[in-house]
Scaffold this motif. Structure first.
Motif, PDB file in Angstrom:
ATOM      1  N   ARG A   1       1.778   9.679  -5.520  1.00 40.14           N
ATOM      2  CA  ARG A   1       2.275  11.080  -5.170  1.00 40.14           C
ATOM      3  C   ARG A   1       3.192  11.588  -5.963  1.00 40.14           C
ATOM      4  NH1 ARG A   1       4.695  13.024   0.596  1.00 40.14           N
ATOM      5  NH2 ARG A   1       6.434  12.133  -0.205  1.00 40.14           N
ATOM      6  N   ALA A   2       4.422  10.890  -6.114  1.00 43.76           N
ATOM      7  CA  ALA A   2       5.498  11.174  -6.687  1.00 43.76           C
ATOM      8  C   ALA A   2       5.212  11.817  -8.197  1.00 43.76           C
ATOM      9  CB  ALA A   2       6.830  10.441  -6.650  1.00 43.76           C
ATOM     10  N   ALA A   3       4.255  10.843  -8.703  1.00 46.00           N
ATOM     11  CA  ALA A   3       3.832  11.419 -10.200  1.00 46.00           C
ATOM     12  C   ALA A   3       2.759  12.765 -10.203  1.00 46.00           C
ATOM     13  CB  ALA A   3       3.323  10.280 -10.759  1.00 46.00           C
ATOM     14  N   ALA A   4       2.345  12.855  -8.902  1.00 49.63           N
ATOM     15  CA  ALA A   4       1.253  14.033  -9.196  1.00 49.63           C
ATOM     16  C   ALA A   4       1.869  15.320  -9.293  1.00 49.63           C
ATOM     17  CB  ALA A   4       0.542  13.921  -7.710  1.00 49.63           C
TER      18      ALA A   4
ATOM     19  N   GLN B   1       2.916  17.556  -4.546  1.00 46.60           N
ATOM     20  CA  GLN B   1       3.248  16.561  -3.268  1.00 46.60           C
ATOM     21  C   GLN B   1       3.010  16.958  -2.121  1.00 46.60           C
ATOM     22  OE1 GLN B   1       5.815  17.243  -5.900  1.00 46.60           O
ATOM     23  NE2 GLN B   1       4.722  15.907  -7.233  1.00 46.60           N
ATOM     24  N   PRO B   2       1.836  16.925  -1.608  1.00 48.06           N
ATOM     25  CA  PRO B   2       1.690  17.245  -0.106  1.00 48.06           C
ATOM     26  C   PRO B   2       2.311  15.924   0.835  1.00 48.06           C
ATOM     27  CG  PRO B   2      -0.261  16.424  -1.098  1.00 48.06           C
ATOM     28  CD  PRO B   2       0.412  16.506  -2.040  1.00 48.06           C
ATOM     29  N   PRO B   3       2.442  16.288   1.946  1.00 51.97           N
ATOM     30  CA  PRO B   3       2.924  15.391   2.935  1.00 51.97           C
ATOM     31  C   PRO B   3       1.738  14.151   3.233  1.00 51.97           C
ATOM     32  CG  PRO B   3       2.979  17.564   3.974  1.00 51.97           C
ATOM     33  CD  PRO B   3       2.412  17.647   2.662  1.00 51.97           C
ATOM     34  N   LEU B   4       2.314  13.015   3.282  1.00 52.35           N
ATOM     35  CA  LEU B   4       1.485  11.744   3.270  1.00 52.35           C
ATOM     36  C   LEU B   4       1.655  11.249   4.894  1.00 52.35           C
ATOM     37  CD1 LEU B   4      -0.345  10.127   1.259  1.00 52.35           C
ATOM     38  CD2 LEU B   4       1.596   8.465   1.361  1.00 52.35           C
TER      39      LEU B   4
ATOM     40  N   VAL C   1       7.055   2.518   7.304  1.00 55.92           N
ATOM     41  CA  VAL C   1       6.710   3.754   7.460  1.00 55.92           C
ATOM     42  C   VAL C   1       8.131   4.492   7.290  1.00 55.92           C
ATOM     43  CG1 VAL C   1       6.323   6.008   8.956  1.00 55.92           C
ATOM     44  CG2 VAL C   1       4.568   4.212   8.852  1.00 55.92           C
ATOM     45  N   SER C   2       8.959   3.991   7.947  1.00 54.86           N
ATOM     46  CA  SER C   2      10.566   4.633   7.952  1.00 54.86           C
ATOM     47  C   SER C   2      11.111   4.207   6.698  1.00 54.86           C
ATOM     48  CB  SER C   2      11.264   4.119   8.866  1.00 54.86           C
ATOM     49  OG  SER C   2      10.904   4.302  10.124  1.00 54.86           O
ATOM     50  N   GLU C   3      10.905   2.895   6.017  1.00 56.41           N
ATOM     51  CA  GLU C   3      11.594   2.495   4.706  1.00 56.41           C
ATOM     52  C   GLU C   3      10.914   3.206   3.714  1.00 56.41           C
ATOM     53  OE1 GLU C   3      11.215  -1.308   2.211  1.00 56.41           O
ATOM     54  OE2 GLU C   3      11.719  -1.804   4.255  1.00 56.41           O
ATOM     55  N   LYS C   4       9.418   3.441   3.643  1.00 57.93           N
ATOM     56  CA  LYS C   4       8.838   3.955   2.509  1.00 57.93           C
ATOM     57  C   LYS C   4       8.728   5.467   2.597  1.00 57.93           C
ATOM     58  CE  LYS C   4       7.661   0.006   1.004  1.00 57.93           C
ATOM     59  NZ  LYS C   4       8.248  -1.048   2.034  1.00 57.93           N
ATOM     60  N   GLN C   5       9.600   6.235   3.527  1.00 58.73           N
ATOM     61  CA  GLN C   5       9.755   7.534   3.833  1.00 58.73           C
ATOM     62  C   GLN C   5       8.144   8.054   3.730  1.00 58.73           C
ATOM     63  OE1 GLN C   5      12.679   9.431   4.242  1.00 58.73           O
ATOM     64  NE2 GLN C   5      13.059   7.261   4.776  1.00 58.73           N
TER      65      GLN C   5
ATOM     66  N   LEU D   1       0.717  -1.262  -0.090  1.00 62.50           N
ATOM     67  CA  LEU D   1       0.065  -0.127   0.152  1.00 62.50           C
ATOM     68  C   LEU D   1       0.810   1.207  -0.030  1.00 62.50           C
ATOM     69  CD1 LEU D   1      -2.642   1.599   0.581  1.00 62.50           C
ATOM     70  CD2 LEU D   1      -2.339   1.180   2.774  1.00 62.50           C
ATOM     71  N   LEU D   2       1.784   1.362   0.917  1.00 69.07           N
ATOM     72  CA  LEU D   2       2.452   2.558   1.252  1.00 69.07           C
ATOM     73  C   LEU D   2       3.648   2.864  -0.251  1.00 69.07           C
ATOM     74  CD1 LEU D   2       3.608   2.535   4.694  1.00 69.07           C
ATOM     75  CD2 LEU D   2       1.686   3.483   3.696  1.00 69.07           C
ATOM     76  N   SER D   3       4.036   1.635  -0.687  1.00 67.24           N
ATOM     77  CA  SER D   3       4.759   1.781  -2.043  1.00 67.24           C
ATOM     78  C   SER D   3       4.010   2.373  -3.159  1.00 67.24           C
ATOM     79  CB  SER D   3       5.393   0.375  -2.368  1.00 67.24           C
ATOM     80  OG  SER D   3       6.295   0.117  -1.362  1.00 67.24           O
ATOM     81  N   ARG D   4       2.641   1.908  -3.177  1.00 65.02           N
ATOM     82  CA  ARG D   4       2.000   2.355  -4.483  1.00 65.02           C
ATOM     83  C   ARG D   4       1.322   3.919  -4.095  1.00 65.02           C
ATOM     84  NH1 ARG D   4      -1.972  -2.809  -5.902  1.00 65.02           N
ATOM     85  NH2 ARG D   4      -3.132  -0.996  -7.046  1.00 65.02           N
ATOM     86  N   VAL D   5       1.022   4.294  -3.088  1.00 70.56           N
ATOM     87  CA  VAL D   5       0.686   5.433  -2.831  1.00 70.56           C
ATOM     88  C   VAL D   5       1.673   6.573  -2.871  1.00 70.56           C
ATOM     89  CG1 VAL D   5      -1.500   4.863  -1.430  1.00 70.56           C
ATOM     90  CG2 VAL D   5       0.701   5.483  -0.247  1.00 70.56           C
TER      91      VAL D   5
END
Length: 358
Positions: free
Chosen positions: A199-202, A205-208, A228-232, A191-195
């Motif tokens: 966001r990177a392509a939007a 890029q608001p905080p998530l 959370v840490s790994e996916k920043q 989930l976190l990787s995909r969202v």
């Protein structure tokens, strides 16, 4: 103002909770009720994730589900307001009745089930308020019958990135069957990787943020913190409602299914908050939610590791002047303790809270 709040509360409490909620939204649309005098003080300001917050107190998601009154909420004194949870398609939610007041506990049980008007309706309202300023976060969720719930979150990020001051991925509501299983490490990682990719392509890029449940054990918190840490991910919101009914005094309603919010949630959610702060370290943003109904409760969340604090149920019982009263109390506290900023309080009781058992 306190007298007005009590009168308004008694009036609203003559109606069932969901009707009263609708009436309060309608009142805000019309410019009522009036909150306490706006509190502005440089010691309440903070910068987090690139956002300059005028104060650390926000309205939690769940109240303004359809982004109808974010500016009116900011007018009550909140430093930020979070709208939603919004799902791609409109959905009615669970059968009524589905909200229950536990008045002896200053608590509420709800099993609403992400009832909302869907992305399109919320987007129109948020587009209409562009340029007004104010910090408005958007809380996104998945439809109950979605064939691909991760895709629903991707759609939420892509649709609201340009309107939201920040986005919240809500996988912690207990009222959508199977939703909380997305907190398990493997599903959460996907989930976190995909969202984050969306966001990177939007264009913006608001905080998530990730909103988690309070009903987690230590190993689950460790897994969430690692992902959370790994996916920043920019931060975590701790926490959603609880399935626990421990220590309730109200004779009616406690047997109802759904998520419990309000004063009984304070201790558990604050323990989880402190443990997440320990796991995430000092730099990741954390918003503390659960049982905030006073200046003391809000300050204690900060002492336990929160950067920002949200409330919702507390205002049901204390009225619309509550945000102003909490902020005025924070200013008095800063005066008394000669603080240059409330940030000086953060983590001052982290060890005590983090040491408590779940």
């Amino acid at each position: 103002m306190i007298v007005f709040d009590r009168i308004a509360q008694k009036l609203l409490f003559t109606f069932d909770p969901e009707t009263a909620h609708g009436m309060s939204i309608a009142a805000l649309r019309c410019g009522l009720p009036v909150g306490a005098r706006t509190v502005r003080d440089d010691r309440l300001k903070l910068s987090l994730c690139g956002i300059a917050f005028p104060n650390p107190l926000g309205m939690a998601a769940g109240y303004d589900k359809n982004a109808e009154v974010p500016d009116a909420l900011l007018g009550l004194g909140f430093g930020f307001a979070e709208v939603g949870t919004v799902t791609p398609l409109p959905q009615a939610g669970n059968p009524k009745p589905r909200i229950f007041r536990l008045t002896e506990d200053d608590a509420v049980i709800n099993r609403l089930g992400f009832n909302n008007e869907g992305h399109e309706a919320a987007e129109k309202r948020l587009a209409a308020r562009q340029g007004r300023g104010g910090i408005v976060g958007v809380n996104i969720g998945a439809n109950k019958d979605s064939a691909d719930r991760v895709r629903d979150y991707e759609l939420g990020v892509s649709r609201f990135a340009k309107y939201a001051s920040y986005l919240t991925v809500n996988i912690s509501s207990p009222n959508t069957p199977g939703l909380r299983t997305m907190q398990a490490r493997e599903q959460l990682g996907e989930l976190l990787s995909r969202v984050m990719s969306v966001r990177a392509a939007a264009s913006a890029q608001p905080p998530l943020f990730l909103k988690i449940a309070p009903d987690l054990v230590e190993a689950e918190l460790e897994d969430i913190a690692a992902e959370v840490s790994e996916k920043q991910i920019d931060g975590v919101i701790v926490s959603n409602t609880t399935l626990s009914r421990s220590g309730l005094r109200s004779p009616s309603g406690a047997g109802e299914t759904g998520g419990l919010s309000g004063k009984p949630l304070f201790e558990r959610s604050t323990i989880v908050l402190a443990k997440m702060r320990r796991l995430l370290g000092p730099d990741r943003a954390i918003i503390g939610v659960g049982g905030v109904d006073s200046t003391d409760a809000a300050l204690e969340k900060i002492r336990a590791g929160a950067d920002l604090v949200q409330l919702y149920t507390g205002m049901i019982y204390a009225g619309p002047a509550l945000p102003g009263r909490i902020l005025a109390g924070m200013v008095r506290f800063a005066d008394k303790e000669r603080l240059k900023s409330l940030r000086e309080l953060r983590d001052s009781r982290l060890d005590q809270w983090a040491a408590k058992a779940l």
